[in-house]
Each structure stands twice: as C-alpha cells, then as structure tokens.
Scaffold this motif. Structure first.
Motif, mmCIF file in Angstrom:
data_model
loop_
_atom_site.group_PDB
_atom_site.id
_atom_site.type_symbol
_atom_site.label_atom_id
_atom_site.label_comp_id
_atom_site.label_asym_id
_atom_site.label_seq_id
_atom_site.Cartn_x
_atom_site.Cartn_y
_atom_site.Cartn_z
ATOM 1 N N PRO A 105 0.706 -1.239 -0.001
ATOM 2 C CA PRO A 105 -0.090 0.015 0.019
ATOM 3 C C PRO A 105 0.896 1.121 -0.066
ATOM 4 N N ILE A 106 0.192 2.170 -0.271
ATOM 5 C CA ILE A 106 0.890 3.750 -0.550
ATOM 6 C C ILE A 106 0.451 4.204 1.253
ATOM 7 N N PRO A 107 1.409 4.515 2.043
ATOM 8 C CA PRO A 107 1.152 5.026 3.327
ATOM 9 C C PRO A 107 -0.045 6.067 3.192
ATOM 10 N N GLU A 108 -0.895 6.014 4.299
ATOM 11 C CA GLU A 108 -1.924 7.038 4.285
ATOM 12 C C GLU A 108 -1.570 8.544 4.285
ATOM 13 N N ARG A 109 -0.328 8.866 4.648
ATOM 14 C CA ARG A 109 -0.192 9.984 4.826
ATOM 15 C C ARG A 109 0.216 10.886 3.651
ATOM 16 N N PHE A 110 0.299 9.899 2.484
ATOM 17 C CA PHE A 110 0.558 10.390 1.041
ATOM 18 C C PHE A 110 -0.529 10.331 0.117
ATOM 19 N N PRO A 111 -0.633 11.087 -0.986
ATOM 20 C CA PRO A 111 -1.792 10.864 -1.579
ATOM 21 C C PRO A 111 -1.740 9.760 -2.426
ATOM 22 N N GLN A 112 -2.863 9.243 -2.883
ATOM 23 C CA GLN A 112 -3.099 7.961 -3.700
ATOM 24 C C GLN A 112 -3.156 8.423 -5.043
ATOM 25 N N GLY A 113 -2.516 7.833 -6.039
ATOM 26 C CA GLY A 113 -2.533 8.096 -7.431
ATOM 27 C C GLY A 113 -3.130 7.154 -8.300
ATOM 28 N N LYS A 114 -3.031 7.446 -9.554
ATOM 29 C CA LYS A 114 -3.980 6.676 -10.512
ATOM 30 C C LYS A 114 -3.288 5.445 -11.086
ATOM 31 N N TYR A 115 -2.206 5.123 -10.717
ATOM 32 C CA TYR A 115 -1.375 4.229 -11.383
ATOM 33 C C TYR A 115 -0.897 2.972 -10.570
ATOM 34 N N VAL A 116 -0.655 1.773 -10.883
ATOM 35 C CA VAL A 116 -0.222 0.814 -10.471
ATOM 36 C C VAL A 116 1.182 0.219 -10.794
ATOM 37 N N LEU A 117 2.294 0.098 -10.035
ATOM 38 C CA LEU A 117 3.453 -0.377 -10.512
ATOM 39 C C LEU A 117 3.712 -1.802 -9.820
ATOM 40 N N LEU A 118 3.989 -2.727 -11.006
ATOM 41 C CA LEU A 118 4.278 -4.122 -10.534
ATOM 42 C C LEU A 118 5.947 -4.199 -10.946
ATOM 43 N N PHE A 119 6.649 -4.750 -10.001
ATOM 44 C CA PHE A 119 7.928 -5.225 -10.405
ATOM 45 C C PHE A 119 8.636 -6.546 -10.000
ATOM 46 N N ASP A 120 9.853 -6.767 -10.505
ATOM 47 C CA ASP A 120 10.688 -7.833 -9.922
ATOM 48 C C ASP A 120 11.898 -7.202 -9.763
ATOM 49 N N PRO A 121 12.253 -6.842 -8.471
ATOM 50 C CA PRO A 121 13.310 -5.750 -8.126
ATOM 51 C C PRO A 121 14.596 -6.242 -8.515
ATOM 52 N N LEU A 122 14.932 -7.570 -8.762
ATOM 53 C CA LEU A 122 16.116 -8.132 -9.207
ATOM 54 C C LEU A 122 16.144 -9.475 -9.629
ATOM 55 N N ASP A 123 15.851 -9.648 -11.016
ATOM 56 C CA ASP A 123 15.730 -10.932 -11.699
ATOM 57 C C ASP A 123 16.838 -11.605 -11.757
ATOM 58 N N GLY A 124 16.853 -12.871 -11.572
ATOM 59 C CA GLY A 124 18.190 -13.715 -11.711
ATOM 60 C C GLY A 124 19.208 -13.573 -10.618
ATOM 61 N N SER A 125 18.547 -13.135 -9.436
ATOM 62 C CA SER A 125 19.531 -12.724 -8.412
ATOM 63 C C SER A 125 20.487 -13.838 -7.714
ATOM 64 N N SER A 126 19.857 -15.140 -8.084
ATOM 65 C CA SER A 126 20.868 -16.381 -7.835
ATOM 66 C C SER A 126 21.995 -16.187 -8.403
ATOM 67 N N ASN A 127 22.120 -15.382 -9.545
ATOM 68 C CA ASN A 127 23.563 -15.269 -10.314
ATOM 69 C C ASN A 127 24.410 -14.298 -9.843
ATOM 70 N N ILE A 128 23.936 -13.572 -8.732
ATOM 71 C CA ILE A 128 24.870 -12.383 -8.408
ATOM 72 C C ILE A 128 26.317 -12.593 -8.062
ATOM 73 N N ASP A 129 26.156 -13.891 -7.176
ATOM 74 C CA ASP A 129 27.647 -14.120 -6.724
ATOM 75 C C ASP A 129 28.832 -14.536 -7.669
ATOM 76 N N SER A 130 28.132 -14.856 -9.102
ATOM 77 C CA SER A 130 28.863 -15.355 -10.102
ATOM 78 C C SER A 130 29.197 -14.304 -11.114
ATOM 79 N N ASN A 131 28.799 -12.987 -10.706
ATOM 80 C CA ASN A 131 28.955 -12.002 -11.450
ATOM 81 C C ASN A 131 28.435 -11.962 -13.064
#
Ligand code: AHG
Ligand code: MN
Ligand code: MN
Length: 343
Positions: A105-131
């Motif tokens: 949710p968007i915290p109540e103290r901030f205005p609610q907007g008209k869009y929705v954002l969906l994301f995978d913050p880091l895809d393939g993260s099991s590969n990070i340790d191998s650069n």
C-alpha cells in the motif's frame, strides 16, 4: 575514463520519455514522472551492484522470500530503492513486487495516485555471486478502482492493460529498455555523466532467429509437445535450420540477447515436479511485462496455448509457462503443444 557517447543525435531518456508523451494528448505528465523515477532507480541499483564485490554485500541474508527462495541482500536493496522512490509521489495507488507476499500500500499520509506499479526488483539474483547479468523488470497499469487505497483488483489485470513496461539490465553496461506501446527503445547508461542515452531506438526482433534458450536439464519433465518443439528448434525436423543454444539462467539477460539477436526463450511447465506445474516464472512480475516488450518489438509471447497478455491473473504470484521471442517460433511452439499435448 572517457565518456562514451553514441553517434548521431544525442538524446537522454528524460527527453525521450517526454517526447513519447505527445502520443497521449490527454497525458498529465504523471506517467512521465513515474518512468523518470524508474530510470533513477536503475542508476541507483546499478551503482550499488557495481560495488557489490567491494562492499561485502554479496551473499544471502538467510531469509526466504514468499517464493521460498533465498533472498539476496541486493534483492532487498533493489526492493527498498524502488519502494522509497515511489511511495510518496502521489502517482501510485499501490505497488506489487515479486519479493512481497501482498500488495504494497501507499502510506496513508501520502496522496493515492492513479497508477499501479508491479516489479521484480532483481531478476536472476541467484547469479549475483558469479558476476552474471541481473535485471529489474517493471510494468505500469492504470488503477481500475476509482478512489482510496489501491486493491488487489487494481493489481490483478491482464497484461493487455499495461500502459508501459520494460527492464533494466545490469550487465557489461547498464541498459534500460522500455515501451509505452509505441516501439521499444533502449538506453545505455553512461556512468561518467550518470545519464541513460538513447543507443537502441525502435528495437525490432530480427526476423531470422539465432538462439533458443531453455533450461534443458528439465527436458525429461516436459510434455511431449514441448520435447518435440525442442527437437524442431534444434533442426531435427522438417528441414528447419537449427538454432544455437544460449542459456544464462537470468531471464532479463536471456530475453535481452534474443530480442537483439532473434530467438526464443522458454520456461515450460514441469510435469513431474509438483512445485512447478506451471513452470517457474511469475505472470505479473516477469512474463506479462516482457510479453508487452516482445509484442511491441514485433515478437510474441504465449503460455503455449494462449497469448500471455490475454491471461487474466487469479493471484499475485501466479506462475505460467512462458514461450517468448520471434512470433514464428512461439507460434510453432503453440502448434506442437496443440497437436501433441491434450489439455
Ligand atoms: P528471480 O531471480 O527473480 O527469482 O528469477 C530467476 C528466474 C529467471 O531469471 C530465470 O530465467 C530462471 O529463474 C532460471 O531458472 P532455472 O534455474 O530453473 O533455469
Ligand atoms: Mn525474477
Ligand atoms: Mn527477483
């Protein structure tokens, strides 16, 4: 280090996004601002990833995420960065992330907007340790409810409703690739000046495919149709000249390569693994956004039976089989599945 500047007219991502706004006469600039902030998230995450080996932030936190996978510290950093850039702007009604079990949710103290954002913050993260290259995947929808905090209904929308989607790939260079429905455009981050510069205008997936990308260690668990399709792409059928295999195991990187070089990426259903009856990839966070990009570059994405963008999601973390890339190859996969697999 000299700054690398592409030949031809120079255009920053900010200017490009602003120019795309002209395709939407009713636009208020809200989507433009949202995309700017995603580009900024990309820069912040990129600089953090580049320091990963130095800053002792490699490795796992020891926690498991909602998917039962190990959460990497960089996953958390990327998650927090995208959230903190977007919670207070008044543009969003809510967010959804691969790393969070419920809608954010968007915290109540901030205005609610008209869009929705969906994301995978880091895809393939099991590969990070191998650069190995990793990425961030995002998609933006208009909310469907009219007021108040965003709800599940706002998030569970078919990909055909996507307003804008794209990904940021943290590879040998950092690139942002996005579409608002008018072509697919790629920008390369010049770290010396901190700007994403237009390097790949109007990307079209090449007509002649080069690669097929799949985790073939799972082959014994695939349906007859998928196994036969794999023989086909290898060139063992009907005189089709076979494709070469490339598989990184980091979908953004596998997808990006095939988008530029031509080919198909697939993650089919796994018939014997009770954990993967629908494959591994998540409809909302991974499949639909990349399907939107693929279609806008002249490609296509399917779950093997229907267009990914037509699937009405039933749950936030729903998984679906995915076939994505050149339209002709994805259509061929559908044909094999229709012919040999009985639903
Ligand atoms: P994530 O790191 O966000 O959990 O996603 C990893 C995904 C995707 O990037 C990749 O294509 C796939 O997992 C690889 O799975 P396999 O190891 O089963 O091939
Ligand atoms: Mn992922
Ligand atoms: Mn992830």
């Amino acid at each position: 280090m000299a700054s690398f500047l592409p030949k031809g007219p120079l255009q920053t991502i900010e200017r490009h996004i602003l120019e795309q706004q002209k395709f939407y006469p009713e636009a208020t600039g809200t989507l433009t601002g949202l995309l700017y902030d995603l580009a900024l998230a990309g820069k912040i995450i990129s600089s953090h990833i580049q320091r990963a080996g130095l800053a002792e932030i490699l490795g796992a936190t020891g926690d498991e995420n909602v998917q039962g996978e190990e959460v990497q510290k960089l996953d958390e950093f990327a998650q927090r960065t995208i959230y903190r850039l977007n919670d207070h702007t008044g543009r969003l009604a809510c967010m959804g992330s691969e790393e969070e079990p419920d809608i954010i949710p968007i915290p109540e103290r901030f205005p609610q907007g008209k869009y929705v954002l969906l994301f995978d913050p880091l895809d393939g993260s099991s590969n990070i340790d191998s650069n190995v290259s990793v990425g961030t995947i995002f998609s933006i929808y208009r909310r469907v409810t009219t007021a108040g905090p965003g709800t599940l209904e706002d998030v569970l929308q078919a990909g055909s409703q996507i307003v804008a989607a794209g990904y940021i790939i943290y590879g040998s260079s950092t690139m942002l690739v996005y579409s608002t429905g008018y072509g697919v455009h790629g920008f390369t981050l010049d770290p010396m000046i901190g700007e994403f510069l237009l390097s790949h205008p109007d990307i079209r997936i090449p007509e002649k495919p080069k690669y097929y990308s799949v985790n073939q260690s799972n082959e014994i668990y695939w349906s007859d149709g998928v196994q036969r399709f794999t023989r086909y792409v290898q060139g063992m059928d009907n005189g089709f000249k076979g494709l070469s295999a490339r598989y990184i195991g980091s979908m953004v990187a596998d997808f990006h390569r095939n988008l530029l070089q031509g080919g198909i990426f697939y993650y089919p259903a796994d018939l014997k693994d009770p954990k993967k009856p629908s494959g591994k990839l998540r409809l909302l966070y991974e499949c639909a956004p990349l399907a939107f990009v693929a279609e806008n570059a002249g490609g296509y994405a399917s779950d093997g039976r229907q267009r990914i963008l037509d699937i009405q999601p039933q749950a936030l973390h729903q998984r679906v089989p995915l076939f994505i890339g050149n339209r002709s190859l994805v259509a061929k996969a559908e044909e094999f599945i229709r012919t040999y697999d009985h639903a």
